[in-house]
Design a protein around this motif. Structure first.
Motif, PDB file in Angstrom:
ATOM      1  N   TRP A 158       0.844  -1.193   0.000  1.00  0.00           N
ATOM      2  CA  TRP A 158       0.000   0.000   0.000  1.00  0.00           C
ATOM      3  C   TRP A 158       0.881   1.246   0.000  1.00  0.00           C
ATOM      4  N   LEU A 159       0.388   2.319  -0.617  1.00  0.00           N
ATOM      5  CA  LEU A 159       1.110   3.586  -0.585  1.00  0.00           C
ATOM      6  C   LEU A 159       1.172   4.127   0.841  1.00  0.00           C
ATOM      7  N   VAL A 160       2.266   4.802   1.154  1.00  0.00           N
ATOM      8  CA  VAL A 160       2.438   5.394   2.476  1.00  0.00           C
ATOM      9  C   VAL A 160       2.290   6.904   2.390  1.00  0.00           C
ATOM     10  N   LEU A 161       1.878   7.526   3.491  1.00  0.00           N
ATOM     11  CA  LEU A 161       1.746   8.981   3.529  1.00  0.00           C
ATOM     12  C   LEU A 161       3.109   9.636   3.336  1.00  0.00           C
ATOM     13  N   GLY A 162       3.177  10.525   2.372  1.00  0.00           N
ATOM     14  CA  GLY A 162       4.428  11.211   2.116  1.00  0.00           C
ATOM     15  C   GLY A 162       4.524  11.618   0.664  1.00  0.00           C
ATOM     16  N   PHE A 163       5.659  12.152   0.299  1.00  0.00           N
ATOM     17  CA  PHE A 163       5.928  12.541  -1.077  1.00  0.00           C
ATOM     18  C   PHE A 163       6.874  11.538  -1.723  1.00  0.00           C
ATOM     19  N   ASN A 164       8.061  11.395  -1.161  1.00  0.00           N
ATOM     20  CA  ASN A 164       8.987  10.373  -1.650  1.00  0.00           C
ATOM     21  C   ASN A 164       9.537   9.607  -0.454  1.00  0.00           C
ATOM     22  N   GLY A 165       8.678   8.798   0.116  1.00  0.00           N
ATOM     23  CA  GLY A 165       8.986   8.068   1.334  1.00  0.00           C
ATOM     24  C   GLY A 165       7.875   8.283   2.341  1.00  0.00           C
TER      25      GLY A 165
END
Length: 417
Positions: free
Chosen positions: A350-357
Motif C-alpha cells: 500500500w502507498l504510504v503517507l508522504g511525497f517520496n517516502g
C-alpha cells in the motif's frame, strides 16, 4: 497479503509471481530507462504495483479489511466513511485508459485483463448495500469528490468499465451519483466534481442536474487568470490543482456538452488550448534528474502533478515543439525515481503517507491512505498502445535536461488565450 497472485512481474524477463503463498515485496522494475523498449515496462510495472492492492482487495471483498488507515496531521474527516471511496475512485481514474486497450497475449495484456476483470467484480461489490465493501456515497461531503473520479473513469473507458457492468450494478451507481445532490460542493475546484458526475449521467441519457454543470462551467470561465492557469476559487493558490482537477475535468465536461449540443465547439477548443499551455509548464518543471518542485497543497498526490501533461499526450495534442518522446522520457524519469524503489510502499504494497517516502508531516489534514491513489493520474499515456509513436519514437531529452546541458531550447512566453 496472502493472495499476491500472478502478473506482478518484470516484463523484460517474463518472470511472474504465480500463486504466492506469503507476503512478498513488489518486484522492482529494471532500473535502466535508457532504451525505448524499457520505458513502457517501467510505467506498466509501477502502475500495476500501485493499483494491485486496491483492485485485488475490491475483488476479494477485503478492501475495508485491509486498506491501512494512516492519517495526515490534524485529520478531520470520518476516515472510515470516506477513504475507501477515495482509493477506488482515484485508482480507477488513472488506470482506466490502460484498461481500455484491447486484450492481447503479451504479459502486459494479461496484467491488464486480470486487473480489468477484478475491477469489474469489485465495482459490483462497491454499490451492493449488503456487501462488506459497500462504499459510502450517501453521507459527508468528500464523496462528491471521489464519485467524480469514478465517473471520470467511466468516461475514460466506457466500453471497458461501464458497459460490461450488469444492469443492476449500473442502476445502483446511477442512484449513488444522484444521491450526492443533497450536499453542496465547496466554492472551488469542487464545483467541477459535482458537475462531472452530472455530466456522466447526461452522457448515458440519465436525468441530470443542469444547474450544477452550468454553474461550474461559468465559474471556471470567471476564474481563468491567464497563460494556462485558473484560480481555484476567487483567490489564486500556487499549487498543482490546475493539473489534479481543473483542466482535465473541465475539458472532459465540455466535451460531453459539445457532443450533446449544449456548448459550442470553440468553447471546448479554447479550454483544450489552455490545457495544452499548462502542459508546457509541467514538461519544463521536470529536472534533468527526473525531480520536480515540491510545493502547494496535496503534494502527497505525487505523480498526479502531471495529469495535464499526461492527458494532453493521451489526446495527441502536444504542441509541435514538444516531442512525444521527450514527454515519455521526462515522465519515465519521474516514475522510475518515485516508484521503482519501494520507499513509497509499505510491507503489503500500500502507498504510504508522504511525497517520496514515509513523510506523514507533509500530508494535509484531509489526507488518508485512500487519498494517495490520485498518483495514478500521471500514467494516462498507457492508454496509447505500445505501437504508438509516444512509445516507439527514439529517445529524446526533455527541456530541463537540454537547458542544463547548455543545448538550444525554445524560449517561453505567455499566451493570450
Amino acid at each position: 497479503m496472502f493472495k499476491r497472485i500472478a502478473f506482478l512481474c518484470v516484463l523484460l524477463s517474463g518472470s511472474c509471481l504465480l500463486h504466492a503463498q506469503k507476503k512478498k515485496k513488489p518486484v522492482a522494475a529494471q532500473q535502466s530507462t535508457t532504451t525505448v523498449q524499457t520505458d513502457r515496462t517501467v510505467w506498466v510495472n509501477n502502475l500495476y504495483k500501485i493499483v494491485y492492492p486496491v483492485i485485488h482487495n475490491m475483488a476479494e471483498g477485503t478492501l475495508k479489511q485491509n486498506l491501512p488507515l494512516e492519517l495526515g496531521p490534524q485529520y478531520y474527516l470520518p476516515v472510515k466513511k470516506v477513504t475507501y471511496l477515495e482509493a477506488v475512485g482515484r485508482t480507477m481514474a488513472g488506470v482506466a485508459p490502460w484498461l481500455a486497450l484491447p486484450d492481447d497475449e503479451t504479459t502486459e495484456g494479461k496484467m491488464r485483463m486480470q486487473l480489468r476483470n477484478e475491477l469489474l467484480k469489485g465495482l459490483r461489490n462497491a454499490v451492493d448495500p449488503s456487501h462488506p465493501d459497500y462504499l459510502n456515497f450517501r453521507t459527508e461531503g468528500q464523496p462528491i469528490v471521489d464519485a467524480a473520479f469514478v465517473a471520470h473513469a467511466f468516461l475514460r473507458a466506457p466500453k471497458a468499465l461501464w458497459e460490461p457492468l450488469d444492469s443492476l450494478t449500473k442502476r445502483r451507481f446511477i442512484e449513488e451519483f444522484k444521491s450526492l445532490r443533497n450536499r453542496k460542493a465547496a466554492y472551488s475546484n469542487w464545483l467541477l466534481f459535482a458537475a462531472l458526475t452530472e455530466g456522466f449521467l447526461l452522457s448515458i441519457g440519465e436525468q441530470y442536474d443542469p444547474a450544477r454543470i452550468d454553474f461550474a462551467v461559468r465559474k471556471m470561465k470567471e476564474w481563468y487568470v491567464g497563460d494556462g492557469w485558473y484560480s481555484d476559487g476567487e483567490k489564486f493558490s500556487m499549487d498543482y490543482y490546475n493539473s489534479f482537477v481543473i483542466h482535465p475535468m473541465l475539458v472532459d465536461l465540455l466535451k460531453i456538452l459539445v457532443e450533446k449540443k449544449m456548448a459550442q465547439q470553440q468553447e471546448y477548443d479554447l479550454s483544450v488550448q489552455r490545457m495544452v499551455r499548462h502542459a508546457e509548464f509541467l514538461e519544463r518543471i521536470i529536472s534533468p534528474e527526473g525531480t520536480f518542485p515540491v510545493f502547494g497543497r496535496s503534494i502527497t498526490y505525487r505523480t498526479a502533478v502531471f495529469q495535464v501533461l499526461a492527458q494532453v499526450a493521451l489526446m495527441e495534442k502536444l504542441p509541435a515543439h514538444v516531442a512525444q518522446a521527450q514527454v515519455r522520457g521526462a515522465l519515465t524519469a519521474v516514475i522510475d525515481k518515485m516508484f521503482t524503489g519501494n520507499q513509497n510502499f509499505d510491507a503489503n504494497g500500500w502507498l504510504v503517507l508522504g511525497f517520496n517516502g514515509h513523510q506523514p508531516a507533509i500530508a494535509d489534514q484531509y489526507t488518508s491512505t485512500g487519498s494517495l491513489y490520485l498518483c495514478t493520474l500521471g500514467f494516462l499515456p498507457l492508454g496509447l498502445p505500445a505501437s504508438h509513436p509516444f512509445w516507439t519514437d527514439a529517445a529524446a531529452e526533455w527541456t530541463g535536461k537540454k537547458a542544463w546541458k547548455g543545448e538550444p531550447v525554445k524560449k517561453d512566453y505567455k499566451v493570450e488565450y
